[in-house]
Design a protein around this motif. Structure first.
Motif, PDB file in Angstrom:
ATOM      1  N   GLN A 193       0.856  -1.240   0.003  1.00 20.60           N
ATOM      2  CA  GLN A 193       0.118  -0.039   0.069  1.00 20.60           C
ATOM      3  C   GLN A 193       0.898   1.338   0.063  1.00 20.60           C
ATOM      4  OE1 GLN A 193      -3.172  -0.019  -0.182  1.00 20.60           O
ATOM      5  NE2 GLN A 193      -3.836   2.240   0.007  1.00 20.60           N
ATOM      6  N   VAL A 194       0.680   2.097  -0.848  1.00 19.64           N
ATOM      7  CA  VAL A 194       1.257   3.401  -1.048  1.00 19.64           C
ATOM      8  C   VAL A 194       0.573   4.686  -0.183  1.00 19.64           C
ATOM      9  CG1 VAL A 194       2.035   5.110  -2.548  1.00 19.64           C
ATOM     10  CG2 VAL A 194       2.213   2.569  -3.285  1.00 19.64           C
ATOM     11  N   GLN A 195       1.440   5.137   0.642  1.00 20.65           N
ATOM     12  CA  GLN A 195       0.958   6.129   1.373  1.00 20.65           C
ATOM     13  C   GLN A 195       1.267   7.564   0.661  1.00 20.65           C
ATOM     14  OE1 GLN A 195      -1.075   5.481   4.045  1.00 20.65           O
ATOM     15  NE2 GLN A 195      -0.628   3.219   3.804  1.00 20.65           N
ATOM     16  N   LEU A 196       0.260   8.504   0.740  1.00 22.27           N
ATOM     17  CA  LEU A 196       0.569   9.719   0.115  1.00 22.27           C
ATOM     18  C   LEU A 196       0.157  11.017   0.878  1.00 22.27           C
ATOM     19  CD1 LEU A 196      -0.807   9.197  -3.358  1.00 22.27           C
ATOM     20  CD2 LEU A 196       1.513   9.161  -2.868  1.00 22.27           C
ATOM     21  N   VAL A 197       1.032  11.731   1.525  1.00 24.71           N
ATOM     22  CA  VAL A 197       0.688  12.811   2.344  1.00 24.71           C
ATOM     23  C   VAL A 197       0.883  14.159   1.940  1.00 24.71           C
ATOM     24  CG1 VAL A 197       1.442  13.825   4.496  1.00 24.71           C
ATOM     25  CG2 VAL A 197       1.563  11.229   4.260  1.00 24.71           C
ATOM     26  N   GLU A 198      -0.132  14.728   1.897  1.00 26.23           N
ATOM     27  CA  GLU A 198      -0.330  16.227   1.308  1.00 26.23           C
ATOM     28  C   GLU A 198      -0.180  17.388   2.448  1.00 26.23           C
ATOM     29  OE1 GLU A 198      -3.797  14.038  -1.313  1.00 26.23           O
ATOM     30  OE2 GLU A 198      -3.244  14.318   1.011  1.00 26.23           O
ATOM     31  N   SER A 199       0.308  18.427   2.096  1.00 22.50           N
ATOM     32  CA  SER A 199       0.285  19.480   2.859  1.00 22.50           C
ATOM     33  C   SER A 199       0.444  20.988   2.139  1.00 22.50           C
ATOM     34  CB  SER A 199       1.510  19.495   3.823  1.00 22.50           C
ATOM     35  OG  SER A 199       2.678  19.567   2.985  1.00 22.50           O
ATOM     36  N   GLY A 200       0.235  22.031   2.636  1.00 25.18           N
ATOM     37  CA  GLY A 200       0.298  23.287   1.955  1.00 25.18           C
ATOM     38  C   GLY A 200      -0.953  23.971   1.657  1.00 25.18           C
ATOM     39  N   GLY A 201      -2.085  23.236   2.105  1.00 25.93           N
ATOM     40  CA  GLY A 201      -3.422  23.994   1.763  1.00 25.93           C
ATOM     41  C   GLY A 201      -3.428  25.075   2.489  1.00 25.93           C
ATOM     42  N   GLY A 202      -4.453  25.836   2.681  1.00 25.32           N
ATOM     43  CA  GLY A 202      -5.055  27.171   3.358  1.00 25.32           C
ATOM     44  C   GLY A 202      -5.990  27.875   2.799  1.00 25.32           C
ATOM     45  N   TRP A 227      -4.249   7.374  -3.242  1.00 24.53           N
ATOM     46  CA  TRP A 227      -4.663   8.599  -2.961  1.00 24.53           C
ATOM     47  C   TRP A 227      -4.259   9.215  -1.296  1.00 24.53           C
ATOM     48  CZ3 TRP A 227      -6.993  11.532  -6.813  1.00 24.53           C
ATOM     49  CH2 TRP A 227      -7.464  10.869  -7.850  1.00 24.53           C
ATOM     50  N   GLY A 228      -3.872  10.664  -1.357  1.00 20.35           N
ATOM     51  CA  GLY A 228      -3.750  10.884  -0.229  1.00 20.35           C
ATOM     52  C   GLY A 228      -4.949  11.273   0.581  1.00 20.35           C
ATOM     53  N   GLN A 229      -4.882  12.129   1.558  1.00 23.02           N
ATOM     54  CA  GLN A 229      -5.835  12.512   2.511  1.00 23.02           C
ATOM     55  C   GLN A 229      -6.693  13.762   2.023  1.00 23.02           C
ATOM     56  OE1 GLN A 229      -2.713  12.820   3.579  1.00 23.02           O
ATOM     57  NE2 GLN A 229      -3.053  14.964   4.349  1.00 23.02           N
ATOM     58  N   GLY A 230      -5.932  14.561   1.172  1.00 24.75           N
ATOM     59  CA  GLY A 230      -6.495  15.804   0.827  1.00 24.75           C
ATOM     60  C   GLY A 230      -6.160  16.915   1.516  1.00 24.75           C
ATOM     61  N   THR A 231      -5.890  18.030   1.062  1.00 24.88           N
ATOM     62  CA  THR A 231      -5.629  19.237   1.809  1.00 24.88           C
ATOM     63  C   THR A 231      -6.527  20.334   1.080  1.00 24.88           C
ATOM     64  OG1 THR A 231      -3.914  20.863   2.275  1.00 24.88           O
ATOM     65  CG2 THR A 231      -3.829  19.921   0.112  1.00 24.88           C
ATOM     66  N   GLN A 232      -7.080  20.999   2.006  1.00 26.36           N
ATOM     67  CA  GLN A 232      -8.109  22.064   1.475  1.00 26.36           C
ATOM     68  C   GLN A 232      -7.650  23.451   1.046  1.00 26.36           C
ATOM     69  OE1 GLN A 232     -11.684  21.835   1.518  1.00 26.36           O
ATOM     70  NE2 GLN A 232     -11.721  23.692   0.450  1.00 26.36           N
TER      71      GLN A 232
END
Length: 125
Positions: free
Chosen positions: A1-10, A115-120
């Motif tokens: 399983q590939v994990q994807l971690v997003e950041s930087g939203g705001g 898919w990552g968990q998403g960033t708003q």
């Protein structure tokens, strides 16, 4: 399983910029396509920008062309999406994706497995 971690939203005002980051649990070089997608409530997830991680070719949705830039830093094993001249209609949850099936367009969400968990991202007028 590939994990994807997003950041930087705001939250930004129209005309502003944001840079999203995505760090996969595998080497980006081991995948062929990675990309950014976005989704708003009640709508299908849509492709924003995709990069061929080995060849470097990029693909953009018409709405992203000229304003967004997808890039990769192999040393940091990180995928980026630089978003400039943001508009209120760019408001969405942004997702990082990997594991392209090879079937259909690279900008097609259904073609990705991970898919990552998403960033708003919220853009106010």
């Amino acid at each position: 399983q590939v994990q994807l971690v997003e950041s930087g939203g705001g939250s930004v005002q129209a005309g502003g910029s944001l840079r999203l980051s995505c760090v996969p649990s595998i080497s980006m070089y081991s995948d062929f396509y990675m990309g950014w997608f976005r989704q708003t409530p009640g709508r299908e997830r849509e492709g924003v920008a995709v990069v061929e991680t080995r060849a470097g070719a990029t693909y953009y949705a018409d709405s992203a062309k000229g304003r967004f830039t997808i890039s990769q830093d192999r040393a940091k094993n990180t995928l980026y999406l630089q978003m400039n001249s943001l508009k209120p209609e760019d408001t969405a949850m942004y997702f990082c994706a990997a594991g392209f099936s090879g079937v259909g367009s690279p900008l097609q969400a259904a073609a990705y497995k991970y898919w990552g968990q998403g960033t708003q991202v919220t853009v106010s007028s």
